[in-house]
Design a protein around this motif. Structure first.
Motif, PDB file in Angstrom:
ATOM      1  N   TRP A 100       0.809  -1.221   0.000  1.00 30.31           N
ATOM      2  CA  TRP A 100       0.000   0.000   0.000  1.00 30.31           C
ATOM      3  C   TRP A 100       0.843   1.272   0.000  1.00 30.31           C
ATOM      4  CZ3 TRP A 100      -4.767  -1.135  -1.124  1.00 30.31           C
ATOM      5  CH2 TRP A 100      -5.296  -2.358  -0.731  1.00 30.31           C
ATOM      6  N   MET A 101       2.152   1.161  -0.040  1.00 33.60           N
ATOM      7  CA  MET A 101       3.013   2.315   0.211  1.00 33.60           C
ATOM      8  C   MET A 101       3.669   2.910  -1.038  1.00 33.60           C
ATOM      9  SD  MET A 101       4.843   1.027   3.741  1.00 33.60           S
ATOM     10  CE  MET A 101       3.841   0.441   5.111  1.00 33.60           C
ATOM     11  N   TYR A 102       3.220   2.530  -2.229  1.00 33.87           N
ATOM     12  CA  TYR A 102       3.890   2.959  -3.454  1.00 33.87           C
ATOM     13  C   TYR A 102       3.175   4.112  -4.153  1.00 33.87           C
ATOM     14  CZ  TYR A 102       6.660  -1.341  -3.101  1.00 33.87           C
ATOM     15  OH  TYR A 102       7.509  -2.322  -2.678  1.00 33.87           O
ATOM     16  N   SER A 103       2.589   5.019  -3.416  1.00 29.94           N
ATOM     17  CA  SER A 103       1.784   6.078  -4.032  1.00 29.94           C
ATOM     18  C   SER A 103       2.584   6.913  -5.035  1.00 29.94           C
ATOM     19  CB  SER A 103       1.189   6.986  -2.950  1.00 29.94           C
ATOM     20  OG  SER A 103       2.212   7.519  -2.130  1.00 29.94           O
ATOM     21  N   VAL A 104       3.829   7.261  -4.700  1.00 29.04           N
ATOM     22  CA  VAL A 104       4.638   8.079  -5.606  1.00 29.04           C
ATOM     23  C   VAL A 104       4.977   7.298  -6.870  1.00 29.04           C
ATOM     24  CG1 VAL A 104       6.857   9.264  -5.865  1.00 29.04           C
ATOM     25  CG2 VAL A 104       5.548   9.515  -3.758  1.00 29.04           C
ATOM     26  N   SER A 105       5.146   5.981  -6.751  1.00 27.87           N
ATOM     27  CA  SER A 105       5.434   5.163  -7.932  1.00 27.87           C
ATOM     28  C   SER A 105       4.294   5.263  -8.944  1.00 27.87           C
ATOM     29  CB  SER A 105       5.643   3.703  -7.526  1.00 27.87           C
ATOM     30  OG  SER A 105       6.683   3.581  -6.575  1.00 27.87           O
ATOM     31  N   TYR A 106       3.059   5.272  -8.465  1.00 29.52           N
ATOM     32  CA  TYR A 106       1.913   5.410  -9.365  1.00 29.52           C
ATOM     33  C   TYR A 106       1.878   6.807  -9.992  1.00 29.52           C
ATOM     34  CZ  TYR A 106       0.553   1.296  -6.709  1.00 29.52           C
ATOM     35  OH  TYR A 106       0.534   0.063  -6.096  1.00 29.52           O
ATOM     36  N   LEU A 107       2.228   7.809  -9.223  1.00 35.73           N
ATOM     37  CA  LEU A 107       2.287   9.173  -9.757  1.00 35.73           C
ATOM     38  C   LEU A 107       3.290   9.260 -10.896  1.00 35.73           C
ATOM     39  CD1 LEU A 107       1.718  12.258  -9.623  1.00 35.73           C
ATOM     40  CD2 LEU A 107       3.523  12.397  -7.887  1.00 35.73           C
ATOM     41  N   ILE A 108       4.458   8.638 -10.728  1.00 35.51           N
ATOM     42  CA  ILE A 108       5.494   8.709 -11.757  1.00 35.51           C
ATOM     43  C   ILE A 108       5.041   8.002 -13.026  1.00 35.51           C
ATOM     44  CG2 ILE A 108       7.853   8.079 -12.333  1.00 35.51           C
ATOM     45  CD1 ILE A 108       7.423  10.403 -10.258  1.00 35.51           C
ATOM     46  N   LEU A 109       4.399   6.841 -12.889  1.00 35.46           N
ATOM     47  CA  LEU A 109       3.905   6.159 -14.079  1.00 35.46           C
ATOM     48  C   LEU A 109       2.849   7.003 -14.785  1.00 35.46           C
ATOM     49  CD1 LEU A 109       4.057   3.738 -15.913  1.00 35.46           C
ATOM     50  CD2 LEU A 109       2.396   2.565 -14.465  1.00 35.46           C
ATOM     51  N   ALA A 110       2.069   7.751 -14.021  1.00 30.92           N
ATOM     52  CA  ALA A 110       1.087   8.650 -14.645  1.00 30.92           C
ATOM     53  C   ALA A 110       1.790   9.725 -15.456  1.00 30.92           C
ATOM     54  CB  ALA A 110       0.197   9.280 -13.569  1.00 30.92           C
ATOM     55  N   PHE A 111       2.908  10.251 -14.962  1.00 31.94           N
ATOM     56  CA  PHE A 111       3.663  11.240 -15.734  1.00 31.94           C
ATOM     57  C   PHE A 111       4.279  10.612 -16.982  1.00 31.94           C
ATOM     58  CE2 PHE A 111       4.094  14.004 -11.779  1.00 31.94           C
ATOM     59  CZ  PHE A 111       3.267  15.001 -12.290  1.00 31.94           C
ATOM     60  N   PHE A 112       4.762   9.379 -16.874  1.00 27.26           N
ATOM     61  CA  PHE A 112       5.247   8.688 -18.071  1.00 27.26           C
ATOM     62  C   PHE A 112       4.106   8.511 -19.077  1.00 27.26           C
ATOM     63  CE2 PHE A 112       8.781   6.399 -15.494  1.00 27.26           C
ATOM     64  CZ  PHE A 112       9.582   7.521 -15.587  1.00 27.26           C
ATOM     65  N   PHE A 113       2.916   8.234 -18.555  1.00 24.48           N
ATOM     66  CA  PHE A 113       1.728   8.096 -19.411  1.00 24.48           C
ATOM     67  C   PHE A 113       1.477   9.394 -20.175  1.00 24.48           C
ATOM     68  CE2 PHE A 113      -2.824   8.959 -19.863  1.00 24.48           C
ATOM     69  CZ  PHE A 113      -3.230   7.881 -20.643  1.00 24.48           C
ATOM     70  N   CYS A 114       1.595  10.527 -19.497  1.00 21.53           N
ATOM     71  CA  CYS A 114       1.339  11.812 -20.166  1.00 21.53           C
ATOM     72  C   CYS A 114       2.371  12.062 -21.266  1.00 21.53           C
ATOM     73  CB  CYS A 114       1.299  12.956 -19.158  1.00 21.53           C
ATOM     74  SG  CYS A 114       2.814  13.908 -18.936  1.00 21.53           S
TER      75      CYS A 114
END
Length: 508
Positions: A336-350
């Motif tokens: 449950w502790m990887y919140s920033v990892s998901y944020l970074i993948l979202a930026f890669f998505f953009c």
């Protein structure tokens, strides 16, 4: 990446702000309709109680969270648990706004900003923390705000933004000290903006000093509140050898002293398992198609323009430091502790979506225009499908389970009882005692910190003093104790075996 002028050509400032408001409101409505209606369990209950009492919670203490949470506790509607859950709704929605603003400035395409912000907002592992009181929602809000401030500073070179970044970073560590893990990536963004910055130390030393001062100021909460003897104080109750009135004690708290045995204690085999689980979570969080676009964004970002490479490398540094720390962290709830990892993948998505849009816009034929429209429709479909799929799993709007179970446990306990539980039950009982005023006669103990030996000693002492003992976690007790289900099987009555049989009957 596209310049700010492209943004200004595509839409006015007023239109951009109106769209930003919509980007905030859509996830706000989604989260508000699905948030827990009262106090939730585990850390959520502990943090809610800590904010209400201005107490001292588990390491690293989260003083900023407790202080801001205390303001939410003054709201005139809902119970205290509901108000603290609302705090996560607000910070989660703000994260979406900052992501939109960052992507808009990076790509010049408002629709990519909207899609990126909403895709992340609708993803499972982000949504889940934005509907209950938890540290991860404000943590992601702070990280996304810091990235936006630096991206805007790179474009405008207004050093006031750099000072704001420093102050927010210092205060933000008071929500979660894991903020330091994004430091290298943020520093890369700052120092690659201007190669001469190193020869102008005043420009970055000032904001750096502001960051340090803000950090010290927010953690002064620890000695101040320790001296006030709050009703909730995990250090006083479980770590009496630590004195939060000293610098050494505060440093112990900041460095995560309660859990430092879990740092970097994962074996190589387990690290491989954690990495595999992280990969599957990233895939499950966004879906195959969005993840593929994110991988395209990583590759195109590393091989693209100078600005695109700098941003991509910054994101990659944040991902590696953040994920790298947590794959070596020995907590049982690490997934449950990887919140920033998901944020970074979202930026890669953009970046990936921008790359696809750039390639399609090269063609001026009707077919090229149709392809661009299809890309936008496909991106929107990704967001809608995630929202539709996750909604039934994340709708906590009728979930009173933590409160009901806590009330049931209290109803099962005899007068002047000792209750020894684990994290599943101790925080919710503390909440019911300290916030709602239920069962002040019961002494509640967290077995996570006492361990089996401590729990057994406390049980013996309580029986010696004539107090009944209960638990919801039988594994805390050895064969020297007799445990029997009590009043519906939620609790177990704990009796040392050496107590004479007639005494057991009297206790019952």
């Amino acid at each position: 990446m596209n310049t700010t002028s492209r943004v200004q050509k595509s839409m006015s400032k007023g239109q951009s702000q109106l769209l930003g408001l919509l980007v905030f409101l859509a996830p706000f409505c989604l989260y508000f309709n699905t948030m827990a209606p009262t106090v939730y369990g585990l850390d959520s209950a502990e943090l809610t109680t800590g904010a209400y009492t201005l107490g001292i919670v588990h390491s690293p203490g989260s003083p900023l969270y407790l202080l801001v949470g205390r303001l939410f506790c003054f709201l005139p509607f809902g119970d205290v648990g509901w108000r603290m859950n609302l705090m996560s709704v607000v910070t989660g929605s703000l994260s979406a706004f900052f992501i939109y603003a960052t992507v808009l400035r990076l790509t010049g395409r408002a629709w990519i900003g909207v899609v990126t912000a909403w895709l992340l907002a609708a993803s499972y592992y982000i949504w889940v923390w934005n509907i209950v009181a938890e540290l991860y929602s404000p943590h992601l809000c702070i990280v996304s705000a810091l990235i936006w401030l630096i991206i805007k500073w790179r474009a405008t070179h207004h050093d006031g933004l750099l000072w704001a970044t420093g102050i927010l970073a210092g205060l933000g560590a008071g929500n979660h000290t894991a903020l330091v893990l994004v430091g290298p990536g943020l520093a890369w963004l700052v120092f690659t903006s201007d190669p001469t910055l190193w020869r102008q130390p005043g420009r970055f030393l000032g904001p750096g000093l502001a960051c340090l001062c803000a950090f010290i100021a927010i953690f002064l909460y620890m000695p101040i509140r320790s001296a006030a003897h709050p009703s909730l104080d995990y250090v006083r109750d479980y770590f009496p050898q630590v004195n939060l009135l000293t610098i050494k004690g505060v440093i112990w708290m900041i460095r995560g002293g309660m859990f430092e045995s879990m740092f970097f204690n994962v074996t190589l085999n387990e690290i491989g398992r954690h990495l595999f689980r992280l990969g599957t979570q990233l895939l499950a969080n966004f879906g195959f198609l969005a993840t593929a676009v994110g991988l395209l964004g990583l590759v195109s970002g590393l091989t693209g323009s100078r600005e695109r490479r700098h941003f991509t490398l910054s994101c990659l540094l944040m991902f590696l430091f953040h994920s790298g720390f947590y794959v070596t962290y020995g907590a049982s709830d690490i997934e449950w502790m990887y919140s920033v990892s998901y944020l970074i993948l979202a930026f890669f998505f953009c970046i990936g979506l921008s790359t696809l849009a750039d390639r399609l816009s090269v063609s001026t034929s009707p077919g090229g225009n149709l392809s661009g429209i299809a890309l936008k429709l496909l991106a929107g479909a990704m967001v809608l499908s995630l929202s539709w799929f996750n909604y039934p799993y994340l709708d906590l709007s009728r979930d009173h389970s933590a409160r009901v179970e806590g009330e049931h446990i209290f109803a099962s306990l005899g007068p002047q009882a000792l209750f020894i539980g684990m994290w599943e039950h101790e925080p919710i009982l503390n909440y019911l005692q300290l916030v709602d005023g239920l069962r002040p006669d019961v002494h509640v103990i967290n077995g996570v910190f006492t361990g089996p030996l401590g729990a057994q000693q406390l049980a013996c002492d309580a029986h010696h003093d004539g107090h009944p003992v209960y638990t919801t976690y039988p594994n805390l007790f050895s064969q020297d104790f007799t445990l029997s289900p009590f009043k519906g099987g939620i609790c177990y009555r704990v009796l040392p075996n050496e107590i004479p049989p007639h005494q057991k009957l009297i206790d019952r």
